[in-house]
Write an enzyme that holds these catalytic residues in place. Structure first.
Site, PDB file in Angstrom:
ATOM      1  N   GLU A  48       0.821  -1.206   0.000  1.00  0.00           N
ATOM      2  CA  GLU A  48       0.000   0.000   0.000  1.00  0.00           C
ATOM      3  C   GLU A  48       0.861   1.264   0.000  1.00  0.00           C
ATOM      4  O   GLU A  48       0.523   2.247  -0.656  1.00  0.00           O
ATOM      5  CB  GLU A  48      -0.957  -0.004   1.189  1.00  0.00           C
ATOM      6  N   TYR A 131      -6.816   6.111   4.242  1.00  0.00           N
ATOM      7  CA  TYR A 131      -6.839   5.108   3.173  1.00  0.00           C
ATOM      8  C   TYR A 131      -5.989   3.884   3.536  1.00  0.00           C
ATOM      9  O   TYR A 131      -6.454   2.739   3.443  1.00  0.00           O
ATOM     10  CB  TYR A 131      -6.350   5.686   1.838  1.00  0.00           C
ATOM     11  N   ASP A 149      -9.510   4.485  -3.005  1.00  0.00           N
ATOM     12  CA  ASP A 149      -8.388   4.991  -3.783  1.00  0.00           C
ATOM     13  C   ASP A 149      -8.934   5.609  -5.070  1.00  0.00           C
ATOM     14  O   ASP A 149     -10.152   5.679  -5.276  1.00  0.00           O
ATOM     15  CB  ASP A 149      -7.360   3.890  -4.061  1.00  0.00           C
TER      16      ASP A 149
END
Length: 304
Positions: A48, A131, A149
């Site tokens: 990520e 996120y 996203d």
């Protein structure tokens, strides 16, 4: 992309979207290393950080090398932050390497070396925003979180809101919509998060969306409205050539490849514009990506 002039009728409901998208994902999902069970929560977290503003094709080789060298947060935390920057290579936005190193150190100090499961504890880690915390909790631990996203936001903008693109920055309305669309079941919600992300990456792309292969094309609000063009502010186009960011990258490349501190005279040859070069180097030092030694040379942070 095939357009249609059909007039929109009843907006798509969550139940219209979940099964088709998840079934499509089951059949078409890419076999990516961070999706495999052996990746664990640390592998998911590393991916990520690396995937922010960086395509999968560039991330894959660096990710594999990173996990081979640092298979656990403690392994990375034991190294200097400069080694994280060196291993980051040419992924871009190298401050992400410093933040990942800081997160690894915090995981060791606060959680005994294990990536926490709790969303709030994830959010409290250095460099981890909403996120990333939601993505790790969802993809690594199968929890129910809205994971927004760019790809997911574009899917929701088109399929539900009927607009070609989402706003430039994530809005409260988008977050509410994402939460409303979440399946109630945790496992299904986690699968939905991954599936919508993949749909945006492979089919519902920013340019030339492949509507003919989309599992929810028949209920997509944007397509049913005739695929109207974007009406908001112009999409931001990032430039690189000639920017301070390019100069920073060139300077950092020299520091990354040198096993010893680099004299200022060597860095002077990197870029012709003296003022811009000095500004870029000062920025690297201010951001913690480089440090000046007592004798006036430069090196990656924490290295010898």
């Amino acid at each position: 992309m095939t357009t249609t002039t059909q007039t929109p009728t009843t907006p798509a409901q969550p139940a219209d979207l979940h099964a088709p998208v998840i079934d499509w994902f089951t059949e078409h999902a890419r076999d990516l290393p961070w999706r495999r069970p052996e990746a664990g929560a640390w592998g998911v977290m590393v991916s990520e950080f690396m995937l922010q503003q960086t395509p999968v094709s560039r991330v894959l080789p660096v990710y594999e090398e990173w996990l081979a060298r640092w298979p656990r947060p403690a392994d990375l935390a034991a190294e200097s932050p400069g080694e994280a920057v060196r291993a980051w290579g040419r992924l871009g936005y190298p401050r992400r390497a410093l933040r990942l190193h800081a997160a690894a150190s915090a995981i060791v100090e606060r959680h005994g070396g294990d990536v926490p499961r709790d969303h709030h504890q994830l959010l409290a880690l250095p460099g981890v925003g909403e996120y990333t915390a939601s993505a790790v909790a969802s993809f690594a631990y199968g929890q129910r979180h809205a994971v927004l996203d760019t790809n997911v936001r574009r899917v929701f903008a088109r399929a539900v809101s009927g607009t070609e693109f989402p706003p430039n920055a994530t809005t409260a309305a988008e977050r509410r919509l994402a939460r409303m669309l979440l399946p109630e079941d945790e496992k299904t919600a986690s699968r939905w998060a991954a599936a919508t992300m993949e749909l945006g990456a492979l089919l519902c792309t920013a340019r030339n969306p492949r509507c003919d292969g989309c599992p929810i094309a028949s209920v997509c609000a944007w397509r049913r409205a005739g695929c109207p063009p974007h009406q908001g502010k112009p999409r931001r186009v990032q430039t690189y050539a000639g920017t301070d960011r390019q100069v920073r990258g060139k300077l950092l490349a020299v520091l990354r490849t040198s096993p010893v501190p680099v004299p200022a005279a060597v860095l002077d040859r990197v870029w012709h514009d003296r003022e811009q070069r000095a500004r870029a180097l000062a920025g690297l030092v201010a951001d913690g990506l480089a440090e000046r030694t007592p004798d006036g040379r430069y090196r990656l942070p924490g290295t010898r």
